[in-house]
Enzyme design. Structure first.
Site: not given
Ligand SMILES: Cc1ncc(C[n+]2csc(CCOP(=O)(O)OP(=O)(O)O)c2C)c(N)n1
Ligand SMILES: [Mg+2]
Lengths: 334, 332
Positions: B87, B127, B58, B84, B29
């Protein structure tokens, strides 16, 4: 569309959006100054999405949110003191300092968590809707998730469960155009997240996420459907995240396109204020709300600052019902 | 030799192996935007086909790495934060760890799953995991947990070249720490080889990942108290270099296992059990674990920080084992 609801309700929507905006503006400043530990993901630009959705819920309806957790509880009516105290890691925080910025979750307002593992709220929502149904409660459960989260299996497993069991659930995808540095189109196949509803045989609705009334109307219809036993709805609010993924990181990861300025020009609070004024609400009354909200935020910050940090022993509370035994060698240096 | 950080070591290992072998590609990611500096210039250098941003899914892309590996590619997955991985438990544990075995050796899965241990900075329980020991309990996964840039580079290169699935747990407390690293493009550290990081005679401290650096500081301070500490870094948790640990304990007769993971079923637990089973006759004192207690990690920094293994806790344990008195509290 014109504002829905009587004047009190409309003003309440305005007030809650203002609360979110001002709460976060303050939080961002003190985070920059080092007063808030950890990462801070702000909801600025998305206020109409959360407030519109929550205004369609009853206080006893359930809600599950995300790492971008400040807007949802305020939208559902939570008071600011314990939210601000949580950001500062104080014992008076809504999660007693255990959760922090990614977990502002007020269970007294129907929250079942703001979870920072992307997508993990989907199955919880289906389960809460199932639990409500099995207990004969006419409550619904609403899941906020991001456009990025729509790629997680857990979201789809939750939606399928809710659809196949006709559960009283509402899935609200807050499509703010990005998941971290990734534009929605680069991470999510198909034109709209809402289109995925067709696969589950449930309604998939797209709504202007900057229009708090439009969001409320769409969610209200879904809530009525859910309470009537007709099953879940997927609603996609088209909205925008103003700040970077998390603030004060020193580097903006978000690849802004030319539409950035257009989004800023459609600020949900500015738009709603104009609509209310057009409909005869006095600007002075709205100014007075802004001032009241500023006072609430200041009061919350004072409260948070004056509150104590948790005592070391509290690190061992809430793993289970009973406090865990505290190892001597750890306690010796706490 | 050049002095580089742990993150630069990851960058170099990935870049060199992608240069060397066109089958190696990387995905994860938001990796193209190079948040941590481990993919600097990769898109320009290797192209978007080999440097892939993934959807947030994931179980999907980690499982896909398994599939790509089965047909001859050598994927590196950057799962960013180790929490992460959860999942993706299904694909990691049911497919990646087991396919070679179930199919009687027909399947080969040369892939690397990288993730960082992101603890100690108020990121709250979801986290802050240090989950390598959960994966140690799953046969079929090799596991590295390097403590400095030198080992990081050599082990990651070995992991990429290895024909089995390797999980790389990268301790964020080490990210900015520099060490001397050879320039040789074929510098690799064989998986399964630990290293004595400091020699000593009174107590063996076996430390995992970032805890090695804490143990080294504790050893220096204990020297001033007349306690000689040997610090052993297994570097690889699976396969575990039991010999280097046992050799040291047979010499010192005392062992402390330091692990940033939670105590129960930690890597420290496995090491302590190994010592008890195989070097019991050499022990002059009980084996001690210095770990994070079995509670979650809270957001509030005041209660988070004291939970991790610290210099002071290691020193206390060492004094206890050699029967030295605790120092008198200093007047404030
Ligand atoms: C399972 C998981 N993978 C990766 C992350 C890291 N991460 C945190 S927020 C995010 C982006 C999320 O995007 P979106 O669902 O569009 O929510 P937004 O942040 O735009 O509100 C990522 C990749 C995480 N917290 N949990
Ligand atoms: Mg998003």
């Amino acid at each position: 569309m014109t504002a829905i609801g009587d004047n009190d309700r409309r003003i309440e929507k305005y007030r809650r959006m203002q609360r979110i905006r001002q709460f976060e503006t303050r939080a961002e400043t003190i985070h920059a100054a080092g007063e808030i530990p950890g990462a801070l993901h702000t909801y600025a630009g998305m206020e109409a999405s959360g407030v519109g959705a929550c205004m369609a819920l009853r206080d006893d309806d359930y809600m599950v949110g995300t790492h971008r957790s400040h807007g949802h509880p305020i939208a559902k009516g939570a008071k600011l003191r314990s939210l601000m105290a949580e950001l500062l890691g104080k014992v008076t925080g809504i999660c007693k300092g255990k959760g922090g910025s990614m977990h502002l979750s007020d269970f007294s307002m129907g929250s079942l968590g703001e979870t920072s593992i992307v997508g993990s709220g989907g199955p919880v929502t289906a389960g809460a809707a199932l639990g409500a149904k099995l207990q004969g409660l006419d409550r619904v459960a609403l899941c906020f998730f991001g456009d990025g989260a729509s790629s997680e299996g857990a979201i789809h497993e939750g939606m399928n469960l809710a659809a196949v069991w006709k559960l009283p659930a509402i899935f609200v995808c807050e499509n703010n155009r990005f998941g971290m540095s990734t534009p929605t189109a680069a991470g999510v196949a198909g034109a709209h997240v809402a289109d995925r509803a067709h696969g589950y045989g449930i309604p998939g609705i797209i709504v202007d996420g900057q229009d708090v009334d439009a969001v409320e109307a769409a969610v209200r219809e879904a809530v009525d459907r859910a309470r009537a036993g007709k099953g879940p709805t997927l609603i996609e609010t088209k909205t925008y995240r103003y700040a970077d993924h998390a603030v004060n990181m020193g580097r903006d990861l978000t690849p802004r396109g030319p539409e950035h300025d257009e989004w800023l020009a459609r600020d949900p609070i500015v738009l709603y204020r104009a609509r209310l004024v057009e409909d005869g609400v006095s600007g002075a009354d709205l100014d007075a709300i802004d001032v009241q909200v500023a006072e609430e935020v200041a009061d919350a910050l004072n409260f948070a600052r004056e509150s104590a940090y948790p005592a070391f022993e509290e690190a061992f509370d809430h793993v289970f019902v009973d406090r865990l035994p505290i190892p001597d060698d750890v306690r010796a240096h706490a | 030799m050049a002095k580089i950080t742990y993150l630069e070591a990851i960058y170099q290992a990935q870049a060199e192996e992608m240069e060397r072998d066109s089958k190696v590609f990387i995905m994860g990611e938001d990796i193209r935007c190079n948040v941590f500096g481990t993919t600097t210039g990769f898109v320009e250098r290797f192209g978007e086909e080999r440097v892939r941003d993934t959807p947030i899914s994931e179980n999907g892309f980690i499982g896909a790495a398994g599939g790509a590996a089965m047909v001859g590619m050598r994927p590196i997955v950057d799962a960013t934060i180790s929490s992460f991985l959860f999942p993706a438990m299904d694909q990691i544990c049911s497919i990646i760890a087991k396919s070679r075995y179930i199919y009687g050796g027909q399947a080969q899965l040369p892939l690397v799953i990288r993730s960082c241990l992101f603890y100690g900075n108020s990121n709250a329980a979801q986290h802050s995991d240090r989950p390598y020991s959960m994966f140690m309990n799953m046969p079929g996964l090799k596991i590295i947990a390097p403590s400095n840039a030198h080992d990081m580079k050599g082990l990651l290169k070995a992991a990429i070249r290895d024909n089995d699935p390797v999980m790389s747990f990268e301790d964020s407390t080490c990210w900015m720490v520099k060490s001397e690293v050879p320039d040789d493009l074929d510098f690799v550290i064989p998986l399964g080889k630990g290293e004595v990081k400091r020699e000593g005679t009174d107590v063996t401290v076996v430390a995992i990942a970032g805890a090695v650096n804490i143990a080294l500081k504790a050893a220096e301070k204990l020297k001033a108290e007349g306690i000689s500490v040997e610090v052993v870094d297994p570097r690889t948790l699976v396969p575990l270099d039991r010999d280097i640990i046992l050799r040291s304990v047979r010499k010192t007769g005392r062992a402390i296992c330091v692990d940033p993971a939670h105590k129960t079923c930690s890597a420290a637990s496995e090491i302590a059990a190994t010592i008890a089973e195989e070097a019991f006759e050499a022990l002059r004192a009980p084996v001690v674990r210095v770990t994070t207690p079995d509670t979650h990690l809270p957001f509030s920094p005041h209660i988070e920080k004291p939970l991790y293994p610290s210099i002071e806790r290691i020193m206390d344990a060492a004094r206890r084992l050699v029967g030295a008195p605790a120092p008198q509290p200093q007047p404030a």
